[in-house]
Design a protein around this motif. Structure first.
Motif, mmCIF file in Angstrom:
data_model
loop_
_atom_site.group_PDB
_atom_site.id
_atom_site.type_symbol
_atom_site.label_atom_id
_atom_site.label_comp_id
_atom_site.label_asym_id
_atom_site.label_seq_id
_atom_site.Cartn_x
_atom_site.Cartn_y
_atom_site.Cartn_z
ATOM 1 N N ALA A 1 -4.799 1.848 -2.727
ATOM 2 C CA ALA A 1 -4.075 2.708 -3.658
ATOM 3 C C ALA A 1 -3.559 1.941 -4.863
ATOM 4 C CB ALA A 1 -2.896 3.367 -2.936
ATOM 5 N N ASP B 1 4.862 4.647 10.300
ATOM 6 C CA ASP B 1 4.506 5.387 9.089
ATOM 7 C C ASP B 1 5.156 4.667 7.911
ATOM 8 O OD1 ASP B 1 4.167 7.091 6.972
ATOM 9 O OD2 ASP B 1 4.794 8.897 8.038
ATOM 10 N N GLU C 1 0.833 -1.201 0.000
ATOM 11 C CA GLU C 1 0.000 0.000 0.000
ATOM 12 C C GLU C 1 0.869 1.253 0.000
ATOM 13 O OE1 GLU C 1 -3.265 2.693 0.362
ATOM 14 O OE2 GLU C 1 -3.020 0.663 -0.422
ATOM 15 N N ALA C 2 1.977 1.210 0.757
ATOM 16 C CA ALA C 2 2.869 2.366 0.802
ATOM 17 C C ALA C 2 3.476 2.636 -0.568
ATOM 18 C CB ALA C 2 3.970 2.137 1.835
ATOM 19 N N PHE C 3 3.866 1.579 -1.290
ATOM 20 C CA PHE C 3 4.379 1.776 -2.647
ATOM 21 C C PHE C 3 3.313 2.441 -3.523
ATOM 22 C CE2 PHE C 3 7.823 -1.162 -1.602
ATOM 23 C CZ PHE C 3 8.874 -0.620 -2.328
ATOM 24 N N ASP D 1 9.504 5.013 1.568
ATOM 25 C CA ASP D 1 10.164 6.073 0.811
ATOM 26 C C ASP D 1 11.659 6.131 1.145
ATOM 27 O OD1 ASP D 1 10.010 8.214 -1.093
ATOM 28 O OD2 ASP D 1 10.189 9.633 0.556
ATOM 29 N N PHE E 1 -2.675 4.673 6.590
ATOM 30 C CA PHE E 1 -2.488 4.641 5.152
ATOM 31 C C PHE E 1 -3.804 4.239 4.511
ATOM 32 C CE2 PHE E 1 -0.761 0.884 7.197
ATOM 33 C CZ PHE E 1 -1.510 -0.138 6.666
ATOM 34 N N SER F 1 1.004 6.862 11.603
ATOM 35 C CA SER F 1 0.317 7.438 10.448
ATOM 36 C C SER F 1 -0.506 6.365 9.775
ATOM 37 C CB SER F 1 1.339 8.001 9.437
ATOM 38 O OG SER F 1 0.681 8.480 8.285
ATOM 39 N N GLN G 1 0.831 4.361 -2.489
ATOM 40 C CA GLN G 1 0.653 5.740 -2.032
ATOM 41 C C GLN G 1 1.773 6.644 -2.523
ATOM 42 O OE1 GLN G 1 -1.802 7.141 -0.521
ATOM 43 N NE2 GLN G 1 -2.988 5.571 0.539
ATOM 44 N N LEU G 2 2.958 6.079 -2.721
ATOM 45 C CA LEU G 2 4.097 6.862 -3.198
ATOM 46 C C LEU G 2 4.095 7.034 -4.718
ATOM 47 C CD1 LEU G 2 6.894 5.351 -0.919
ATOM 48 C CD2 LEU G 2 5.878 7.629 -0.738
ATOM 49 N N ASN H 1 4.528 4.816 4.755
ATOM 50 C CA ASN H 1 4.835 5.666 3.610
ATOM 51 C C ASN H 1 6.246 6.244 3.734
ATOM 52 O OD1 ASN H 1 2.283 5.130 2.733
ATOM 53 N ND2 ASN H 1 1.557 7.245 2.779
ATOM 54 N N ALA H 2 6.558 6.773 4.911
ATOM 55 C CA ALA H 2 7.879 7.345 5.137
ATOM 56 C C ALA H 2 8.953 6.271 5.134
ATOM 57 C CB ALA H 2 7.896 8.108 6.460
#
Length: 317
Positions: free
Chosen positions: A286, A241, A149-151, A247, A282, A280, A153-154, A243-244
């Motif tokens: 996405a 977090d 999901e973070a990938f 990243d 998410f 955070s 979102q980025l 996402n962070a």
């Protein structure tokens, strides 16, 4: 009677088997439940064993070619040691563990194009009969979903997913193959990499994340691969977090320079552990649009299941 027994031994008039998996996708490390239905044929037989094999369609890369084949990666005995009368029906319920490294076949309900299934083997007085393959659907663990999901979102987009024969050096991998999820980068990383291949090796303690970036070549140099490894625990979900965190992983990939990475089978790559205490949430889903668009020309779930059956039937002797 002798001729009748001979026919039974080669499958003519012998027992039939049908495996029914309980509905819904499972997650790695969980339990698969269902039942095996055995029906007697035209004679009494001794059922010496009922075995379930987890089977995957796996790619193997050679020097100049790529081939595909079936790999059985997990076997469990769920019954046996009983006499089955002529035309008798017998039900064997089962609960079997799903290996932690079992590949995921879908995310947010969208299939990834991975061919995975369960095959039932019936051992009858020395003879062995392999039944049909039942498609197995596997959704990601919460920590796997958080990383993917973070990938999304980025800004990374889904390209494809497959299973590769071989081992990733320096990891705790136990299966004879690993899953790669290929994603293309957002514009801000396009100058540093053409794509990122993600392997998610789950275990009871957490998740090893192996990232391979295919970096574009410069004017006087060819492109090369850069590999990093990271670890997150199951408990990090909801406390990190992602996402962070992801990243920061991508930035490390983008910043690494040097010679050829050597591929997943090379050694000497460092293992990096990262834990971020920031909280955070998410957003869900996405990646869904990218997955739906990128899998096997946009096949829907029913067609994917048909493709699974056809693919395995093509390997039957």
């Amino acid at each position: 009677m002798v001729f009748k027994r001979l026919l039974g031994a080669i499958g003519v008039g012998g027992p039939s088997v049908d495996t029914i998996l309980d509905g819904g996708a499972v997650v790695p490390g969980s339990t698969l439940t269902g039942r095996v239905m055995v029906r007697g044929g035209s004679m009494d037989v001794e059922i010496t064993g009922i075995h379930l094999d987890f089977v995957a369609r796996v790619e193997a890369e050679g020097h100049d070619s790529e081939t595909e084949g079936q790999v059985a990666f997990h076997r469990v005995t769920v019954g046996g040691g009983f006499r089955l009368a002529e035309e008798q029906e017998f039900s064997v319920p089962f609960q079997v563990p799903v290996p932690w490294e079992t590949p995921i076949t879908e995310i947010y309900g969208q299939p990834l194009g991975i061919v995975l299934g369960v095959r039932t083997e019936l051992a009858v007085a020395g003879a062995v009969d392999k039944g049909d393959l039942d498609p197995l659907m596997v959704r990601p663990l919460p920590v796997q979903e958080a990383v993917l999901e973070a990938f999304g979102q980025l800004g990374f987009g889904f390209r494809s997913a497959d299973l590769e024969l071989g081992r990733i050096g320096g990891t705790g991998q136990t299966l004879p193959f690993y899953q790669e999820i290929e994603m293309y980068p957002p514009e801000r990383y396009a100058h540093a990499m053409r794509e990122v291949e993600i392997s998610l090796l789950a275990s009871p303690g957490g998740l090893e994340v192996v990232l391979e970036a295919d970096k574009p070549g410069g004017f006087l140099s060819s492109g090369h691969d850069v590999i990093n490894r990271f670890f997150v625990s199951h408990q990090d979900v909801g406390q990190t977090d992602f996402n962070a965190l992801v990243d920061s992983w991508v930035q490390q990939l983008a910043q690494r320079h040097g010679g050829h990475g050597g591929g997943f089978f090379g050694g000497g790559h460092g293992h990096h552990e990262h834990h971020d205490e920031e909280r955070s949430g998410f957003g869900a889903g996405a990646m869904v649009a990218g997955v739906a668009a990128g899998v096997v020309g946009g096949l829907v779930m029913g067609e994917i299941i048909d493709e699974i059956g056809d693919a395995f039937e093509g390997d039957e002797e």
